[in-house]
Design a protein around this motif. Structure first.
Motif, PDB file in Angstrom:
ATOM      1  N   LYS A 234       0.828  -1.201   0.000  1.00  0.00           N
ATOM      2  CA  LYS A 234       0.000   0.000   0.000  1.00  0.00           C
ATOM      3  C   LYS A 234       0.867   1.257   0.000  1.00  0.00           C
ATOM      4  N   ASN A 235       1.939   1.237   0.777  1.00  0.00           N
ATOM      5  CA  ASN A 235       2.844   2.390   0.803  1.00  0.00           C
ATOM      6  C   ASN A 235       3.494   2.624  -0.570  1.00  0.00           C
ATOM      7  N   GLU A 236       3.796   1.535  -1.280  1.00  0.00           N
ATOM      8  CA  GLU A 236       4.361   1.682  -2.622  1.00  0.00           C
ATOM      9  C   GLU A 236       3.382   2.399  -3.550  1.00  0.00           C
ATOM     10  N   LEU A 237       2.102   2.055  -3.425  1.00  0.00           N
ATOM     11  CA  LEU A 237       1.085   2.724  -4.244  1.00  0.00           C
ATOM     12  C   LEU A 237       1.023   4.212  -3.913  1.00  0.00           C
ATOM     13  N   LEU A 238       1.111   4.552  -2.625  1.00  0.00           N
ATOM     14  CA  LEU A 238       1.077   5.958  -2.219  1.00  0.00           C
ATOM     15  C   LEU A 238       2.300   6.713  -2.738  1.00  0.00           C
ATOM     16  N   ILE A 239       3.456   6.065  -2.686  1.00  0.00           N
ATOM     17  CA  ILE A 239       4.670   6.725  -3.161  1.00  0.00           C
ATOM     18  C   ILE A 239       4.639   6.880  -4.684  1.00  0.00           C
ATOM     19  N   GLU A 240       4.028   5.934  -5.382  1.00  0.00           N
ATOM     20  CA  GLU A 240       3.842   6.104  -6.826  1.00  0.00           C
ATOM     21  C   GLU A 240       3.040   7.368  -7.115  1.00  0.00           C
ATOM     22  N   GLN A 241       1.990   7.585  -6.317  1.00  0.00           N
ATOM     23  CA  GLN A 241       1.195   8.809  -6.490  1.00  0.00           C
ATOM     24  C   GLN A 241       2.024  10.049  -6.166  1.00  0.00           C
ATOM     25  N   ALA A 242       2.844   9.957  -5.123  1.00  0.00           N
ATOM     26  CA  ALA A 242       3.704  11.085  -4.761  1.00  0.00           C
ATOM     27  C   ALA A 242       4.642  11.432  -5.915  1.00  0.00           C
ATOM     28  N   ILE A 243       5.221  10.424  -6.523  1.00  0.00           N
ATOM     29  CA  ILE A 243       6.129  10.641  -7.656  1.00  0.00           C
ATOM     30  C   ILE A 243       5.383  11.310  -8.805  1.00  0.00           C
ATOM     31  N   ASP A 244       4.169  10.824  -9.068  1.00  0.00           N
ATOM     32  CA  ASP A 244       3.368  11.419 -10.148  1.00  0.00           C
ATOM     33  C   ASP A 244       3.053  12.884  -9.859  1.00  0.00           C
ATOM     34  N   ILE A 245       2.727  13.196  -8.613  1.00  0.00           N
ATOM     35  CA  ILE A 245       2.429  14.583  -8.228  1.00  0.00           C
ATOM     36  C   ILE A 245       3.674  15.449  -8.356  1.00  0.00           C
ATOM     37  N   PHE A 246       4.809  14.937  -7.895  1.00  0.00           N
ATOM     38  CA  PHE A 246       6.064  15.686  -7.996  1.00  0.00           C
ATOM     39  C   PHE A 246       6.393  16.022  -9.455  1.00  0.00           C
ATOM     40  N   LYS A 247       6.163  15.063 -10.345  1.00  0.00           N
ATOM     41  CA  LYS A 247       6.509  15.265 -11.747  1.00  0.00           C
ATOM     42  C   LYS A 247       5.568  16.252 -12.448  1.00  0.00           C
ATOM     43  N   LYS A 248       4.309  16.279 -12.012  1.00  0.00           N
ATOM     44  CA  LYS A 248       3.302  17.052 -12.740  1.00  0.00           C
ATOM     45  C   LYS A 248       2.932  18.365 -12.070  1.00  0.00           C
ATOM     46  N   SER A 249       3.552  18.676 -10.936  1.00  0.00           N
ATOM     47  CA  SER A 249       3.212  19.920 -10.241  1.00  0.00           C
ATOM     48  C   SER A 249       4.448  20.461  -9.538  1.00  0.00           C
ATOM     49  N   ASN A 250       4.275  21.593  -8.910  1.00  0.00           N
ATOM     50  CA  ASN A 250       5.361  22.201  -8.138  1.00  0.00           C
ATOM     51  C   ASN A 250       5.102  22.094  -6.636  1.00  0.00           C
ATOM     52  N   LYS A 251       4.270  21.149  -6.236  1.00  0.00           N
ATOM     53  CA  LYS A 251       3.975  20.972  -4.817  1.00  0.00           C
ATOM     54  C   LYS A 251       5.242  20.544  -4.073  1.00  0.00           C
ATOM     55  N   ASN A 252       5.380  21.013  -2.839  1.00  0.00           N
ATOM     56  CA  ASN A 252       6.544  20.637  -2.045  1.00  0.00           C
ATOM     57  C   ASN A 252       6.261  19.367  -1.241  1.00  0.00           C
ATOM     58  N   ILE A 253       7.241  18.940  -0.474  1.00  0.00           N
ATOM     59  CA  ILE A 253       7.141  17.671   0.254  1.00  0.00           C
ATOM     60  C   ILE A 253       5.996  17.685   1.256  1.00  0.00           C
ATOM     61  N   THR A 254       5.838  18.769   1.986  1.00  0.00           N
ATOM     62  CA  THR A 254       4.769  18.855   2.986  1.00  0.00           C
ATOM     63  C   THR A 254       3.399  18.789   2.323  1.00  0.00           C
ATOM     64  N   GLU A 255       3.244  19.502   1.209  1.00  0.00           N
ATOM     65  CA  GLU A 255       1.953  19.511   0.511  1.00  0.00           C
ATOM     66  C   GLU A 255       1.589  18.120  -0.013  1.00  0.00           C
TER      67      GLU A 255
END
Length: 290
Positions: A234-255
């Motif tokens: 489950k954590n891997e799935l969440l981190i996949e989403q985090a990677i996708d968000i990082f690549k497609k936006s300028n959101k920082n780590i906290t966001e």
């Protein structure tokens, strides 16, 4: 069973490849012990009878067999007239049988980022089986033989690569067959449940209720089949989403941590590093962002 095992990060090293036909049925499998060479053969027509130590095999048209190096094997019955077959002799340079326990390749792994640990695994090939679709498999073997017989300066590497791809297809087919078992179907159900809503924090009770089974049993089965816990997956799935968000936006780590429901950015960073091998700050310094 004298299984053939190869490191997932190494090509099989080809010794010889050939195609033969016994029109009159006057041959039988040679009596030999090849101390450094594994054998693969596929019967296109007819049948081949082989003993490997105390194990007997009758390989019919459309079927294949792996024979392990440094293990005596021989033929008993003569080949049927018109028997036609391909063979591949290959080396492996690593003492897997004497090594410490090596994990099987994680075929349930869907991670976006591939960790180096994936390449420290092994592939255990099915001892025997059938090739499907038959015509496609036979074209692959014909192409491997053609590359082996060519004068191309890099034919050695090309043949090893083509053979490895062919072996991976065999491995994949054997995995598909095993996944028809009840335990594999349960694992697929759990994975599908986890994928249905990647943002949802599924509790153990949610999984129990969805599958109608005890969570402790499901958790043990999941780890046995995948090599990881349900929580880790489950954590891997969440981190996949985090990677996708990082690549497609300028959101920082906290966001991103807040968006994915982590308790705090520090815990998010620990999970991120556990999954990807690097911290989110290091990862952000290495990627392109849209």
């Amino acid at each position: 069973m004298y299984e053939i095992k190869l490191h997932s990060n190494r090509l099989p090293m080809i010794h010889e490849i050939g195609h033969m036909t016994d029109i009159e049925g006057v041959y039988r499998h040679p009596d030999r012990n090849m101390d450094k060479v594994n054998v693969f053969f596929y019967v296109k027509q007819g049948a081949i009878h082989v003993f490997e130590d105390e194990n007997e095999y009758r390989i019919q048209a459309g079927e294949y067999l792996f024979l392990k190096k440094n293990t005596p094997h021989w033929g008993a019955d003569f080949y049927k007239p018109g028997t036609e077959w391909y063979y591949i002799h290959f080396y492996d340079d690593h003492p897997l049988d004497q090594a410490e326990e090596i994990q099987e390749f994680p075929h349930f792994n869907n991670s976006t980022v591939i960790l180096d640990s994936v390449y420290s695994t092994q592939l255990t090939f099915p001892k025997s089986g059938s090739l499907s679709p038959k015509d496609y498999a036979e074209r692959q073997l014909a192409n491997i033989l053609k590359a082996f017989e060519s004068s191309y300066v890099f034919r050695t590497l090309q043949v090893c690569s083509l053979t490895y791809q062919f072996f991976i297809d065999l491995y994949s087919n054997s995995i598909s067959e095993r996944e028809r078992s009840r335990s594999s179907r349960i694992i697929r159900q759990i994975i599908e449940l986890l994928h249905q809503d990647k943002n949802k924090k599924l509790a153990s009770k949610d999984i129990e209720n969805a599958l109608g089974m005890n969570y402790a049993y499901l958790s043990t089965l999941f780890r046995k089949q995948t090599g990881k816990s349900i929580t880790a997956y489950k954590n891997e799935l969440l981190i996949e989403q985090a990677i996708d968000i990082f690549k497609k936006s300028n959101k920082n780590i906290t966001e991103v941590s807040n968006k994915l429901g982590f308790s705090n950015p520090y815990y998010f960073s620990r999970v991120f590093k556990r999954v990807t091998g690097v911290s989110p700050s290091v990862y952000l310094s290495q990627i392109y962002r849209n």
